[in-house]
Design an enzyme around this catalytic site. Sequence first.
Site, PDB file in Angstrom:
ATOM      1  CG  ASN A 211      -0.057  -0.173   2.428  1.00 47.35           C
ATOM      2  OD1 ASN A 211       0.659   0.777   2.878  1.00 47.35           O
ATOM      3  ND2 ASN A 211      -0.370  -0.773   3.341  1.00 47.35           N
ATOM      4  CG  ASP A 280      -6.742  -5.666   6.052  1.00 49.98           C
ATOM      5  OD1 ASP A 280      -5.623  -5.896   7.747  1.00 49.98           O
ATOM      6  OD2 ASP A 280      -7.530  -4.702   5.881  1.00 49.98           O
ATOM      7  CE  LYS A 290       8.595 -12.280 -13.957  1.00 49.55           C
ATOM      8  NZ  LYS A 290       8.849 -11.561 -15.308  1.00 49.55           N
ATOM      9  N   PRO A 308      -1.880 -12.366  10.771  1.00 51.14           N
ATOM     10  CG  PRO A 308      -0.260 -12.934  12.203  1.00 51.14           C
ATOM     11  CD  PRO A 308      -0.696 -12.789  10.312  1.00 51.14           C
ATOM     12  CG  ASP A 309      -5.168  -7.065  14.869  1.00 53.84           C
ATOM     13  OD1 ASP A 309      -5.062  -6.216  15.219  1.00 53.84           O
ATOM     14  OD2 ASP A 309      -6.615  -6.468  14.635  1.00 53.84           O
ATOM     15  CG  PHE A 326      -2.544   5.063  14.196  1.00 51.38           C
ATOM     16  CD1 PHE A 326      -2.764   6.783  13.682  1.00 51.38           C
ATOM     17  CD2 PHE A 326      -1.994   5.071  14.993  1.00 51.38           C
ATOM     18  CE1 PHE A 326      -1.852   7.726  14.386  1.00 51.38           C
ATOM     19  CE2 PHE A 326      -0.974   5.913  15.623  1.00 51.38           C
ATOM     20  CZ  PHE A 326      -1.164   7.037  15.024  1.00 51.38           C
ATOM     21  CE  LYS A 344      -7.665  -3.568  14.762  1.00 45.94           C
ATOM     22  NZ  LYS A 344      -7.197  -3.916  13.736  1.00 45.94           N
TER      23      LYS A 344
END
Length: 402
Positions: A211, A280, A290, A308-309, A326, A344
């Site tokens: 990201n 996630d 490849k 995993p969180d 956050f 959490k």
Amino acid sequence: MSLRGKNILLGISGGIAAYKCAELTRRLKDQGADVRIVMTKAAKAFITPLTMQAVSGHAVADDLLDPSAEAGMGHIELAKWADLILLAPATANLMARLRAGFADELLTTLCLASPAPIAIAPAMNMEMYIAPATQENITVLASRGFSIWGPGEGVQACGDIGPGRLLEPADLVERVVNFFTVDKQILAGVNITITAGPTQEALDPVRYISNHSSGKMGFSLAEIAQKMGAHVTLISGPVKLTTPKNVERVDILSALDMHQASLAQLDCCDIFIACAAVADYRPEQVATHKIKKQQGIDDLTIKLIKNPDIIADVASVENAPFCVGFAAETQNIERYALDKLKRKKCQLIAANDVAKSGQGFNSEKNALTVFSETERFDITLATKKVVAKQLLEIIAQQYSQK
Ligand code: C5P
């Protein structure tokens, strides 16, 4: 010399209080600051550019379209050079123009073009100051993260008595010094682990899912927490940022690496701040070679499995650290943030509205709303370092009450 190494851009607009700017510049320089002056056309009717050049030691910038000035330190360089822009005196007209986003002369253009924090020291006749238009402009500028310093009250140049006086140079210098001073005491000896940046989830040896997180918020937190006296470990995904001084950095690529590195810190972690934009999901299989294009087959399905969180796992261990998460939301910020806080098991959640442009992901500035189980704190739009300082002050205060 508490402003040594700091670059202050002093923007002067046209009010009688401009005469105090020579003294202000001298006192800022006494503290070690490098001061450059930008004047509006009206300011030059109250104090001469020659005076300001003599006291600052630099040519005064006053024209957006001056080829000779642009050949030296042009307006974009000047905007980037500043650590703080101080507008003193700031007239009603200057504030109205800032609020509207004008860029038709040098000073307002610099304010729009600079990532630096901006402090405004208003000065004007009291009736102009209390006029609804001026008050509304000040409220809007404050909500955008501008610091408003003053005005003072007393006898005005026109003979009226009331609010509208420029703060005295000594008072303004003190505010500039406080602005840059990080309170060393509030996190002394506290062990803090911070996750930052994106993660990379490999598909094959040359491709990954990731990201746009720049890591700037996490790195700003690490820098300021260290200055506040904490021992900081920064677990970072791949970013193009230099490690803040005296911060221990652990580089990782994937969410699984970050998970492992975070759990490894738990022996000596008092506060855990999860600032990373963790993927996630990750590809279930990482191809050894490849992945090749297949002749005659137009689609490719990749199965993703949940990562995993990290913060939830950190918060679930026995004697868990004080956890700060956050939340990047585009709607229902409060509801989602409070839900995340519970789910959490965090003590604080810092939520930012990523739907608003100019803040959050990959931007220079941020604004946060911080939620504990019972309280809410607003941090208005400012550079990430300024936001980091305010967030750490909230964290330190809540941690001490734990
Ligand atoms: O659930 P969501 O991704 O919105 O939560 C964001 C918060 O949880 C951030 O503090 C982020 O660093 C943390 N997080 C994590 N591990 C994950 C996903 C998110 O620590 N796998």
